[in-house]
Write a protein that holds these residues in place. Structure first.
Motif, PDB file in Angstrom:
ATOM      1  N   VAL A 112      -5.227  68.486  49.142  1.00  0.00           N
ATOM      2  CA  VAL A 112      -4.521  67.470  49.927  1.00  0.00           C
ATOM      3  C   VAL A 112      -3.026  67.481  49.618  1.00  0.00           C
ATOM      4  O   VAL A 112      -2.191  67.406  50.531  1.00  0.00           O
ATOM      5  CB  VAL A 112      -5.130  66.070  49.689  1.00  0.00           C
ATOM      6  CG1 VAL A 112      -4.274  64.981  50.314  1.00  0.00           C
ATOM      7  CG2 VAL A 112      -6.549  66.011  50.235  1.00  0.00           C
ATOM      8  N   ASP A 113      -2.679  67.579  48.347  1.00  0.00           N
ATOM      9  CA  ASP A 113      -1.259  67.539  47.974  1.00  0.00           C
ATOM     10  C   ASP A 113      -0.488  68.712  48.573  1.00  0.00           C
ATOM     11  O   ASP A 113       0.605  68.529  49.120  1.00  0.00           O
ATOM     12  CB  ASP A 113      -1.113  67.515  46.456  1.00  0.00           C
ATOM     13  CG  ASP A 113      -1.708  66.253  45.855  1.00  0.00           C
ATOM     14  OD1 ASP A 113      -1.411  65.154  46.352  1.00  0.00           O
ATOM     15  OD2 ASP A 113      -2.492  66.369  44.897  1.00  0.00           O
ATOM     16  N   LEU A 114      -1.051  69.897  48.490  1.00  0.00           N
ATOM     17  CA  LEU A 114      -0.411  71.078  49.064  1.00  0.00           C
ATOM     18  C   LEU A 114      -0.323  70.960  50.585  1.00  0.00           C
ATOM     19  O   LEU A 114       0.702  71.293  51.190  1.00  0.00           O
ATOM     20  CB  LEU A 114      -1.173  72.344  48.667  1.00  0.00           C
ATOM     21  CG  LEU A 114      -0.602  73.666  49.171  1.00  0.00           C
ATOM     22  CD1 LEU A 114       0.813  73.868  48.653  1.00  0.00           C
ATOM     23  CD2 LEU A 114      -1.496  74.821  48.736  1.00  0.00           C
ATOM     24  N   ALA A 115      -1.380  70.481  51.209  1.00  0.00           N
ATOM     25  CA  ALA A 115      -1.362  70.293  52.669  1.00  0.00           C
ATOM     26  C   ALA A 115      -0.264  69.313  53.075  1.00  0.00           C
ATOM     27  O   ALA A 115       0.439  69.536  54.061  1.00  0.00           O
ATOM     28  CB  ALA A 115      -2.724  69.800  53.146  1.00  0.00           C
ATOM     29  N   CYS A 116      -0.099  68.251  52.308  1.00  0.00           N
ATOM     30  CA  CYS A 116       0.950  67.268  52.607  1.00  0.00           C
ATOM     31  C   CYS A 116       2.338  67.902  52.514  1.00  0.00           C
ATOM     32  O   CYS A 116       3.193  67.675  53.377  1.00  0.00           O
ATOM     33  CB  CYS A 116       0.864  66.079  51.661  1.00  0.00           C
ATOM     34  SG  CYS A 116      -0.546  65.006  51.965  1.00  0.00           S
ATOM     35  N   GLU A 117       2.551  68.692  51.477  1.00  0.00           N
ATOM     36  CA  GLU A 117       3.839  69.374  51.321  1.00  0.00           C
ATOM     37  C   GLU A 117       4.125  70.257  52.527  1.00  0.00           C
ATOM     38  O   GLU A 117       5.234  70.247  53.071  1.00  0.00           O
ATOM     39  CB  GLU A 117       3.848  70.222  50.044  1.00  0.00           C
ATOM     40  CG  GLU A 117       3.897  69.419  48.765  1.00  0.00           C
ATOM     41  CD  GLU A 117       3.797  70.298  47.520  1.00  0.00           C
ATOM     42  OE1 GLU A 117       4.140  71.499  47.594  1.00  0.00           O
ATOM     43  OE2 GLU A 117       3.364  69.775  46.482  1.00  0.00           O
ATOM     44  N   ARG A 118       3.109  71.014  52.940  1.00  0.00           N
ATOM     45  CA  ARG A 118       3.292  71.917  54.093  1.00  0.00           C
ATOM     46  C   ARG A 118       3.562  71.149  55.375  1.00  0.00           C
ATOM     47  O   ARG A 118       4.423  71.531  56.164  1.00  0.00           O
ATOM     48  CB  ARG A 118       2.071  72.824  54.251  1.00  0.00           C
ATOM     49  CG  ARG A 118       1.997  73.863  53.134  1.00  0.00           C
ATOM     50  CD  ARG A 118       0.856  74.808  53.301  1.00  0.00           C
ATOM     51  NE  ARG A 118       0.996  75.600  54.521  1.00  0.00           N
ATOM     52  CZ  ARG A 118       0.035  76.371  55.014  1.00  0.00           C
ATOM     53  NH1 ARG A 118      -1.124  76.445  54.388  1.00  0.00           N
ATOM     54  NH2 ARG A 118       0.230  77.050  56.119  1.00  0.00           N
ATOM     55  N   LEU A 119       2.826  70.052  55.586  1.00  0.00           N
ATOM     56  CA  LEU A 119       3.042  69.266  56.798  1.00  0.00           C
ATOM     57  C   LEU A 119       4.431  68.641  56.813  1.00  0.00           C
ATOM     58  O   LEU A 119       5.102  68.628  57.848  1.00  0.00           O
ATOM     59  CB  LEU A 119       1.974  68.188  56.933  1.00  0.00           C
ATOM     60  CG  LEU A 119       0.582  68.685  57.301  1.00  0.00           C
ATOM     61  CD1 LEU A 119      -0.418  67.541  57.251  1.00  0.00           C
ATOM     62  CD2 LEU A 119       0.584  69.334  58.674  1.00  0.00           C
ATOM     63  N   GLU A 120       4.873  68.117  55.684  1.00  0.00           N
ATOM     64  CA  GLU A 120       6.215  67.523  55.625  1.00  0.00           C
ATOM     65  C   GLU A 120       7.301  68.571  55.868  1.00  0.00           C
ATOM     66  O   GLU A 120       8.280  68.293  56.551  1.00  0.00           O
ATOM     67  CB  GLU A 120       6.437  66.827  54.284  1.00  0.00           C
ATOM     68  CG  GLU A 120       5.727  65.489  54.203  1.00  0.00           C
ATOM     69  CD  GLU A 120       6.132  64.698  52.984  1.00  0.00           C
ATOM     70  OE1 GLU A 120       6.611  63.569  53.169  1.00  0.00           O
ATOM     71  OE2 GLU A 120       5.970  65.222  51.854  1.00  0.00           O
ATOM     72  N   LEU A 121       7.116  69.771  55.339  1.00  0.00           N
ATOM     73  CA  LEU A 121       8.090  70.846  55.580  1.00  0.00           C
ATOM     74  C   LEU A 121       8.171  71.209  57.058  1.00  0.00           C
ATOM     75  O   LEU A 121       9.202  71.683  57.529  1.00  0.00           O
ATOM     76  CB  LEU A 121       7.736  72.089  54.758  1.00  0.00           C
ATOM     77  CG  LEU A 121       8.031  72.005  53.264  1.00  0.00           C
ATOM     78  CD1 LEU A 121       7.480  73.231  52.531  1.00  0.00           C
ATOM     79  CD2 LEU A 121       9.540  71.880  53.022  1.00  0.00           C
ATOM     80  N   GLN A 122       7.069  70.980  57.770  1.00  0.00           N
ATOM     81  CA  GLN A 122       7.048  71.276  59.202  1.00  0.00           C
ATOM     82  C   GLN A 122       7.464  70.071  60.042  1.00  0.00           C
ATOM     83  O   GLN A 122       7.363  70.089  61.260  1.00  0.00           O
ATOM     84  CB  GLN A 122       5.661  71.762  59.607  1.00  0.00           C
ATOM     85  CG  GLN A 122       5.317  73.091  58.953  1.00  0.00           C
ATOM     86  CD  GLN A 122       3.926  73.553  59.303  1.00  0.00           C
ATOM     87  OE1 GLN A 122       3.480  73.416  60.445  1.00  0.00           O
ATOM     88  NE2 GLN A 122       3.213  74.088  58.333  1.00  0.00           N
ATOM     89  N   GLY A 123       7.905  69.003  59.379  1.00  0.00           N
ATOM     90  CA  GLY A 123       8.436  67.852  60.092  1.00  0.00           C
ATOM     91  C   GLY A 123       7.443  66.763  60.427  1.00  0.00           C
ATOM     92  O   GLY A 123       7.782  65.808  61.122  1.00  0.00           O
ATOM     93  N   ALA A 124       6.203  66.869  59.938  1.00  0.00           N
ATOM     94  CA  ALA A 124       5.214  65.818  60.218  1.00  0.00           C
ATOM     95  C   ALA A 124       5.578  64.555  59.433  1.00  0.00           C
ATOM     96  O   ALA A 124       6.067  64.625  58.306  1.00  0.00           O
ATOM     97  CB  ALA A 124       3.816  66.293  59.834  1.00  0.00           C
TER      98      ALA A 124
END
Length: 129
Positions: A85-97
């Protein structure tokens, strides 16, 4: 990164909705939380390969965060499982989510976080840390 999406529908009368989806539509009752009581706040159902979560409005408000779901007049969230979950959140935030609720480990052991799609629909990430 993501797998097994399913909607979680907010309901007022969980017992009636579980009865409807199981008896009328043929879904199978897979698990619930809390597991022991006769009055759960969340039930997970399956029909073939499709899955559906049903949860009480009060439980959604308690476990997500007040004002995010209910005051926004939301009726459901889309749950996506992920291995991290933590890694997924980082990736989503980097993509502007836009993150609504940062990752937190819930009493039932899952790590969850909440985002929104471009229309404001809630995306629920669930899995391990």
């Amino acid at each position: 990164m993501f797998r097994n999406p399913f909607p979680i529908i907010y309901v007022k009368d969980l017992a009636s909705c579980v009865d409807f989806y199981c008896r009328v539509l043929g879904f199978g009752h897979i698990r619930q939380w809390p597991a022991a009581p006769e009055t759960p706040s969340y039930v997970f159902l399956k029909l073939g390969d499709a899955a559906l979560g049903l949860t009480l409005y009060e439980a959604a408000e308690e476990h997500v965060e007040k004002n995010i779901l209910l005051n926004a007049n939301k009726q459901f969230e889309l749950c996506l499982y992920t291995d991290n979950v933590d890694l997924a959140c980082e990736r989503l935030e980097l993509q502007g989510a836009r993150m609504l609720v940062p990752p937190v480990t819930k009493p039932w052991g899952q790590r969850v976080a909440y985002f929104e799609d471009p229309e404001g629909n809630v995306i629920h990430l669930s899995g391990k840390g």
